[in-house]
Scaffold this active site. Structure first.
Site, mmCIF file in Angstrom:
data_model
loop_
_atom_site.group_PDB
_atom_site.id
_atom_site.type_symbol
_atom_site.label_atom_id
_atom_site.label_comp_id
_atom_site.label_asym_id
_atom_site.label_seq_id
_atom_site.Cartn_x
_atom_site.Cartn_y
_atom_site.Cartn_z
ATOM 1 N N GLU A 140 -5.571 -18.506 1.784
ATOM 2 C CA GLU A 140 -5.911 -18.230 1.014
ATOM 3 C C GLU A 140 -6.657 -19.368 0.584
ATOM 4 O OE1 GLU A 140 -2.476 -17.384 -1.331
ATOM 5 O OE2 GLU A 140 -2.446 -15.542 0.016
ATOM 6 N N GLU A 144 -0.904 -9.030 7.213
ATOM 7 C CA GLU A 144 -0.217 -8.938 6.050
ATOM 8 C C GLU A 144 -0.421 -7.590 5.976
ATOM 9 O OE1 GLU A 144 0.200 -11.468 3.647
ATOM 10 O OE2 GLU A 144 -0.555 -13.436 4.966
HETATM 11 C C1 XIL Z 1 5.274 -13.920 -0.047
HETATM 12 C C2 XIL Z 1 6.932 -13.143 0.595
HETATM 13 O O1 XIL Z 1 6.774 -11.446 1.026
HETATM 14 C C3 XIL Z 1 7.485 -13.793 -1.125
HETATM 15 O O2 XIL Z 1 8.933 -13.255 -0.308
HETATM 16 C C4 XIL Z 1 7.512 -14.493 -1.272
HETATM 17 O O3 XIL Z 1 7.944 -14.957 -2.698
HETATM 18 C C5 XIL Z 1 5.659 -14.845 -1.361
HETATM 19 O O4 XIL Z 1 5.130 -14.832 -0.675
HETATM 20 N N1 XIL Z 1 0.108 -13.710 1.628
HETATM 21 C C6 XIL Z 1 0.498 -14.290 2.050
HETATM 22 C C7 XIL Z 1 2.496 -14.465 2.254
HETATM 23 O O5 XIL Z 1 0.229 -15.199 2.775
HETATM 24 O O6 XIL Z 1 2.460 -15.569 3.125
HETATM 25 C C8 XIL Z 1 2.969 -13.933 1.047
HETATM 26 O O7 XIL Z 1 4.467 -13.706 1.213
HETATM 27 C C9 XIL Z 1 2.832 -12.411 0.124
HETATM 28 C C10 XIL Z 1 0.767 -12.679 0.763
#
Ligand code: XIL
Length: 483
Positions: free
Chosen positions: A160, A277
């Site tokens: 990101e 994801e």
């Molecule tokens: C999220 C997790 O699912 C949560 O439990 C945490 O509180 C925050 O992060 N993009 C990403 C992931 O790269 O690491 C994130 O995961 C979701 C968005």
């Protein structure tokens, strides 16, 4: 070995359509076994609750039966692995790596350089101090990647780093503010030095919104070109693909087709595209109907099509197993995964399953059938430009998202319906053919061997279907309306 429905079993078959199709598949067929047959990885995170033993036993059972790649929801992030400077904590990550090994799964590491979930000490002690931040990030990457060398197969090295509007580098990041954009290039070089065999990805969201320069993926593409040109060891782009159902998000501008365009551009650079994801949520608070869930299943399938069809795409990873344990609530979304609150498969599960069952790669593109078994990844160095040419040469493949249409080859066999009878024409000297009927989501309704070129359809409810006729090596697929 597919369990098929006979006409006599049609009543059962249609009942299963309403109830979720799981029991209509052979017991030994799983998402995982079918993904392996197709040479791709399919996965889901291990939710944070798993690490503390706070989940019911069937969660893990499902997870290891259905998936062949795993990533930790939070446990390999910076704040989890180096909560205090120089004091590394690998316990949870080790637990996952052991689980993956026991169950023959590939492991993703997530994430090394990210603006979020960075422990407070980094900013407090070294904020804006370029030299110190370079040292801290390098030390973190060396230790973490080094610890799991040979065990974590791929890393999200940078996560990101691009902002959303008028894409440019994300400003609010301790790494960007202190070091500048070169923290990205450096992170890849350090990760590669720590484990030369690991696959290294840049990971981000909103990459399914087009590849023009005003879109995030367009900006990223320019960076990937530069990295490749400069010998930065980047092997993959991870598209998070946290998207919302098209009907509830009025601002939704992403699409599977846009993400496919990114995959095709990356192929020209010998870089892979992974979906890392995935979730497809609905707005919180709205009532989600059965047809909403079916449409959601179609979207899951359209994203899977990219992974099945694009030669440089190999991974389909979902950000969660059950809607009960999902981060989406915090995003004002709900029900974005493929198992419901009771760990029962949703229509999206069925869509993925059927797609994996019926996918047949076009003959002229040797699909990645060695991917799952291949553990001998090449050692690429920073200057190494010898990565295999995976550029898409086949321009004959259409971008259709109609899953069923793809499995047809050109054939003279065809079918038509008169009244409640299906007639198969063009069989020539062949007297029998296998006839499979699917609903428009690609879910099997029944399957039968037709004799004398006719099939009795009197038990089939009215509606639109897709029929597949297989006679010897000839296959044809077409839509049918039964009235
Ligand atoms: C999220 C997790 O699912 C949560 O439990 C945490 O509180 C925050 O992060 N993009 C990403 C992931 O790269 O690491 C994130 O995961 C979701 C968005």
């Amino acid at each position: 070995m597919k369990k098929t429905h006979t006409l006599a079993g049609l009543v059962l078959g249609t009942a299963l359509l309403g109830a979720g199709l799981t029991s209509a598949f052979a017991a030994d067929e799983t998402l995982r076994s079918l993904a392996e047959k197709n040479g791709i990885y399919i996965g889901a995170i291990l939710n944070s609750q798993w690490f503390g033993g706070g989940l019911p036993g069937n969660y893990e059972q499902i997870h290891k039966q259905q998936f062949n790649i795993v990533v930790a929801e939070n446990e390999m992030k910076f704040d989890a692995t180096e909560p205090q400077e120089g004091r590394f904590n690998y316990g949870n990550g080790d637990k996952m790596v052991k689980y993956a090994k026991q169950n023959g799964m590939r492991v993703r590491g997530h994430a090394l350089a990210w603006h979020s979930q960075v422990p407070g000490w980094v900013e407090q002690k070294y904020g804006k101090n370029k030299k110190e931040l370079l040292r801290v990030l390098k030390n973190h990457i060396n230790n973490v990647v080094g610890h799991w060398k040979g065990q974590v197969d791929e890393w999200d090295v940078v996560n990101e780093a691009i902002s959303n509007n008028e894409p440019q580098w994300r400003g609010f990041s301790v790494w960007y503010q202190g070091i500048g954009p070169e923290f990205i290039d450096s992170a890849f070089v350090w990760a590669h030095a720590a484990d030369p065999k690991a696959e290294l990805c840049y990971n981000d969201y909103n990459l399914e919104q087009g590849i023009n320069p005003k879109a995030k993926a367009g900006f990223l593409l320019e960076q990937v070109k530069r990295w490749v040109k400069n010998g930065i060891p980047i092997h993959c782009v991870g598209s998070q693909t946290h998207v919302e159902d098209t009907t509830t998000d009025k601002h939704f501008i992403g699409s599977p087709d846009s993400l496919r365009s990114l995959a095709k551009e990356l192929a020209k650079l010998n870089v892979k595209l992974k979906i890392t994801e995935l979730d497809i949520g609905f707005k919180s608070g709205i009532n989600v109907s059965k047809s909403d869930l079916e449409r959601q299943g179609q979207t899951f399938r359209q994203y899977l099509d990219i992974i099945l069809e694009e030669p440089n795409a190999d991974t389909y990873l979902i950000w969660g197993v059950s809607d009960k344990w999902s981060w989406l609530g915090g995003l004002n979304r709900q029900k974005g995964l493929i198992y419901d609150d009771n760990l029962k498969p949703k229509p999206a599960f069925d869509s993925i399953m059927v797609r994996l069952q019926t996918f047949e790669p076009p003959k002229d593109t040797a699909k990645k059938d060695t991917i799952v078994k291949d553990t001998t990844k090449k050692d690429t160095t920073v200057k190494d430009t010898t990565k295999k040419d995976t550029t898409v040469k086949d321009t004959t493949k259409k971008d259709t998202t109609d899953a069923i249409a793809r499995i047809a080859s050109r054939a003279t066999v065809s079918a038509y319906v008169a009244g409640r009878t299906l007639f198969v024409t063009g069989l020539g000297s062949k007297t029998t053919a296998k006839v499979d009927l699917f609903d428009l989501q690609g879910r099997p309704v029944f399957s039968t061997q037709c004799e004398n070129a006719t099939v009795d359809l009197k038990n089939v409810p009215e509606g639109l279907y897709v029929v597949r006729i297989s006679a010897g090596s000839t296959k044809t697929v077409q839509r049918l309306s039964i009235k």
